[in-house]
Motif scaffolding. Structure first.
Motif, PDB file in Angstrom:
ATOM      1  N   UNK A  43      59.619 -10.798  -0.461  1.00  0.00           N
ATOM      2  CA  UNK A  43      60.862 -10.245   0.077  1.00  0.00           C
ATOM      3  C   UNK A  43      60.878 -10.488   1.587  1.00  0.00           C
ATOM      4  N   UNK A  44      61.886 -11.229   2.043  1.00  0.00           N
ATOM      5  CA  UNK A  44      61.991 -11.552   3.458  1.00  0.00           C
ATOM      6  C   UNK A  44      62.960 -10.581   4.141  1.00  0.00           C
ATOM      7  N   UNK A  45      62.560 -10.083   5.294  1.00  0.00           N
ATOM      8  CA  UNK A  45      63.420  -9.193   6.074  1.00  0.00           C
ATOM      9  C   UNK A  45      63.101  -9.376   7.548  1.00  0.00           C
ATOM     10  N   UNK A  46      63.913  -8.765   8.382  1.00  0.00           N
ATOM     11  CA  UNK A  46      63.690  -8.850   9.825  1.00  0.00           C
ATOM     12  C   UNK A  46      63.922  -7.486  10.461  1.00  0.00           C
ATOM     13  N   UNK A  47      63.169  -7.225  11.527  1.00  0.00           N
ATOM     14  CA  UNK A  47      63.317  -6.009  12.311  1.00  0.00           C
ATOM     15  C   UNK A  47      63.479  -6.419  13.769  1.00  0.00           C
ATOM     16  N   UNK A  94      57.252  -9.441   2.732  1.00  0.00           N
ATOM     17  CA  UNK A  94      56.669  -8.373   1.922  1.00  0.00           C
ATOM     18  C   UNK A  94      56.383  -8.893   0.521  1.00  0.00           C
ATOM     19  N   UNK A  95      55.105  -8.871   0.133  1.00  0.00           N
ATOM     20  CA  UNK A  95      54.715  -9.314  -1.204  1.00  0.00           C
ATOM     21  C   UNK A  95      55.111  -8.248  -2.221  1.00  0.00           C
ATOM     22  N   UNK A  96      55.925  -8.657  -3.199  1.00  0.00           N
ATOM     23  CA  UNK A  96      56.454  -7.731  -4.200  1.00  0.00           C
ATOM     24  C   UNK A  96      55.709  -7.946  -5.513  1.00  0.00           C
ATOM     25  N   UNK A  97      55.235  -6.873  -6.119  1.00  0.00           N
ATOM     26  CA  UNK A  97      54.543  -6.944  -7.404  1.00  0.00           C
ATOM     27  C   UNK A  97      55.555  -6.865  -8.547  1.00  0.00           C
ATOM     28  N   UNK A  98      55.085  -6.678  -9.765  1.00  0.00           N
ATOM     29  CA  UNK A  98      55.973  -6.557 -10.922  1.00  0.00           C
ATOM     30  C   UNK A  98      56.840  -5.313 -10.777  1.00  0.00           C
TER      31      UNK A  98
END
Length: 257
Positions: A43-47, A94-98
């Motif tokens: 999951x890509x995001x920015x702050x 952010x690494x997203x699991x199941x």
């Protein structure tokens, strides 16, 4: 594009008080994150920080909740601690699991240099895979057998493992009549191989193979059923009886009929 796929933008303007100065200091941070996230993905995001003198640390977590008979279960699908420098933009992966359920919550809280806690709802998409259908040829004659295979791969192009959803293969003729229904398909290393016999007097036209996973359409492939005669021809290529490998040019005679 549906509205739930638009980016969610959180803009928080806050005031804080210094222990040493009694005047208010204003700062702003901007968080941009996707409205939909897939299982087993990034999951890509920015702050972005504006009007800050010091770095700020954020706790980022992706959660989901489920009501059960004896209480409530909360699952953590991703967590990361991020430092953002003053007056800069930080890109976060952010690494997203199941994932479980249809919806979760993205929570971001200030850890150091900032006191804040904010959240936004995120839609979950479970089909983190792609489905392809292949046939052994594009056109068939009445009475022939259609050999096909279904290929499922994940986002890393590895064989997808679809365990908790049922897979169906449906074959329709050119008038959208269901000709064959294969239920509870089992994948072997991400592949299912099938075969379908066309009758001697079928409805001619464009037929199609559909794949459904978990009740949703996943892929579709068309093929043609028609009466046709393959052209009969022959091609002859004649060369000298002895040809040396070192020769730059080879004389040939080509004839076709």
């Amino acid at each position: 594009m549906s509205s739930n796929r638009f980016l969610i933008v959180l803009i928080i303007i806050f005031f804080y008080f210094s222990h040493h100065v009694l005047t208010n200091k204003e700062g702003m941070y901007l968080i941009v994150a996707p409205g939909t996230v897939r299982s087993d993905s990034i999951m890509h995001m920015s702050i972005a920080l504006n009007n800050f003198r010091n770095s700020c640390w954020f706790n980022i977590s992706l959660k989901s909740s489920e009501n059960i008979r004896n209480g409530h279960i909360e699952r953590l699908h991703g967590f990361q601690l991020v430092e953002v420098l003053p007056n800069s933009v930080k890109l976060v992966e952010l690494q997203v699991s199941s994932l479980y359920g249809k919806r979760g919550k993205l929570e971001i809280s200030g850890y150091r240099g900032i006191q804040s806690r904010d959240s936004a709802h995120i839609n979950f998409e479970h089909n983190s895979y792609s489905v392809f259908i292949q046939t052994n040829k594009p056109k068939y004659k009445p009475g022939e057998s259609v050999k096909f295979r279904v290929i499922c791969i994940d986002h890393l192009t590895r064989p997808a493992q679809i365990i908790d959803q049922k897979i169906f293969v449906l074959i329709y003729d050119s008038q959208d009549y269901l000709m064959k229904h294969i239920a509870d398909v089992k994948l072997v290393k991400g592949v299912f191989k099938g075969e379908f016999q066309i009758s001697d007097s079928p409805v001619l036209g464009d037929w199609k193979i559909k794949v459904e996973i978990g009740g949703d359409a996943a892929a579709e492939k068309s093929f043609q059923v028609a009466k046709y005669v393959l052209p009969i021809f022959s091609v002859r290529i004649l060369t000298k009886s002895n040809v040396a490998y070192a020769e730059n040019k080879i004389a040939v005679a080509i004839s076709a009929r």
